[in-house]
Design a protein around this motif. Structure first.
Motif, short mmCIF file in Angstrom:
data_model
loop_
_atom_site.label_atom_id
_atom_site.label_comp_id
_atom_site.label_asym_id
_atom_site.label_seq_id
_atom_site.Cartn_x
_atom_site.Cartn_y
_atom_site.Cartn_z
N GLY A 75 -5.66 7.99 -3.36
CA GLY A 75 -6.93 8.56 -2.93
C GLY A 75 -6.82 9.48 -1.73
O GLY A 75 -7.82 10.06 -1.31
N LYS A 76 -5.61 9.64 -1.17
CA LYS A 76 -5.42 10.46 0.01
C LYS A 76 -5.19 11.93 -0.35
O LYS A 76 -4.87 12.27 -1.50
N VAL A 77 -5.30 12.80 0.65
CA VAL A 77 -4.98 14.22 0.48
C VAL A 77 -3.48 14.38 0.72
O VAL A 77 -2.97 14.08 1.80
N ILE A 78 -2.77 14.83 -0.30
CA ILE A 78 -1.31 14.91 -0.23
C ILE A 78 -0.87 16.35 -0.45
O ILE A 78 -1.32 17.03 -1.38
N LEU B 207 2.76 14.09 -8.97
CA LEU B 207 1.40 13.72 -8.55
C LEU B 207 0.36 14.05 -9.62
O LEU B 207 -0.71 13.45 -9.67
N LEU B 208 0.69 15.01 -10.48
CA LEU B 208 -0.18 15.32 -11.62
C LEU B 208 0.13 14.41 -12.81
O LEU B 208 -0.48 14.54 -13.87
N GLU C 118 8.30 5.23 -12.15
CA GLU C 118 6.89 5.01 -12.48
C GLU C 118 6.02 5.81 -11.52
O GLU C 118 6.44 6.10 -10.39
N TYR C 119 4.82 6.16 -11.97
CA TYR C 119 3.87 6.86 -11.09
C TYR C 119 3.18 5.82 -10.20
O TYR C 119 2.35 5.05 -10.67
N PHE D 204 4.85 15.11 0.31
CA PHE D 204 5.78 14.57 -0.69
C PHE D 204 6.88 15.60 -0.88
O PHE D 204 6.61 16.77 -1.20
N SER D 205 8.12 15.19 -0.65
CA SER D 205 9.23 16.14 -0.69
C SER D 205 10.54 15.39 -0.87
O SER D 205 10.57 14.17 -1.03
N ALA D 206 11.64 16.14 -0.84
CA ALA D 206 12.97 15.54 -0.87
C ALA D 206 13.21 14.80 0.44
O ALA D 206 12.92 15.33 1.52
#
Length: 273
Positions: free
Chosen positions: A138-141, A153-154, A168-169, A201-203
């Motif tokens: 529910g957060k802004v990422i 994320l999609l 897993e997502y 969200f990244s490496a």
């Protein structure tokens, strides 16, 4: 207008591409130069150093490939979206740019060799009270657009490379903000917890490098997935692909890739953890 121009540009690229199809290896050997695409804002994979020269793990790998081909080395810095669109028309010969091989990308690119694996992780501002992946729901990422991270994320991430660990997502974003590069997302997070984004969200190595350089971030939870990262080429030259696969295979076997990984990351990321 922007959409129409983009369609026109894509059409021109598709028409131009066959002129180079099957000729990449010949061109590289005749000109005596291998040109690689790279990102100047993706440390420690690729970045401008204090001498204003491109440096980093990916750059070192590209230089070693050129050395083993017996040719000089050059770099172009097109936008990420241009690289993964394929149809390079000979503007550069190879991408050593931490590209994840996916089914969608394989329609326009070839992936002759995987050279390392990297964990994909979430990070929040140091002032954030978030301590687990579940709390990110529910957060802004923020993340880079057109990357495997926004695909995750999609809930539309497909990595079909052999040996890819299952995943897993675990996170559902309330809002997804995409950026041209990971660094742009980090810049928004550094403004403060929740000012523009709640998390990025990244490496993991990229996040760790940003933290080392003073970004007020902290990693949350275990990596969401491990992605194989491959050398990419434009479709159309199986001989070039075979030569690149041979060279990268030798670099795995003789320890060159392991040494470069340890140089830039402090750990060996060239095998699945």
């Amino acid at each position: 207008m922007k959409t129409k121009l983009a369609v026109l540009a894509a059409a021109v690229a598709m028409l131009a591409a066959p002129a180079f199809a099957g000729e990449t290896l010949d061109r590289v050997m005749k000109t005596g130069k291998l040109t690689m695409s790279s990102d100047p804002e993706y440390p420690p994979q690729s970045f401008l150093n204090d001498s204003n020269e491109l440096d980093g793990f990916d750059v070192d790998v590209g230089k070693e490939i050129a050395k083993r081909l017996g040719v000089d080395f050059g770099i172009e810095t097109p936008a990420w979206e241009v690289i993964i669109a394929g149809g390079w028309s000979g503007r550069w010969d190879i991408s050593v740019g931490s590209v994840t091989p996916t089914k969608a990308r394989a329609q326009v690119l070839s992936f002759p060799a995987i050279y390392y694996y990297t964990p994909a992780s979430f990070a929040v501002h140091t002032d954030s009270s978030v301590t687990s992946l579940e709390e990110l729901n529910g957060k802004v990422i923020g993340t880079c657009g057109g990357c495997t991270y926004d695909a995750y994320l999609l809930k539309d991430l497909v990595i079909d490379a052999e040996g890819t660990p299952p995943f897993e997502y675990q996170v559902t974003a309330g809002e997804l903000k995409t950026y041209e590069t990971d660094t742009n997302a980090f810049d928004d997070l550094r403004l403060g917890d929740g000012v523009r984004v709640d998390a990025v969200f990244s490496a993991l190595p990229t996040i760790q490098e940003a933290i080392k350089n003073g970004y007020p971030m902290k990693v949350i939870g275990e990596p969401a997935f491990y992605e194989p990262l491959a050398v990419a080429t434009d479709k159309g030259d199986p001989e070039f692909d075979a030569k690149i696969a041979e060279i990268v295979g030798e670099m795995h076997k003789d320890g060159t890739l392991k040494a470069l990984s340890e140089k830039w990351y402090g750990v060996d990321l060239t095998t699945v953890q």
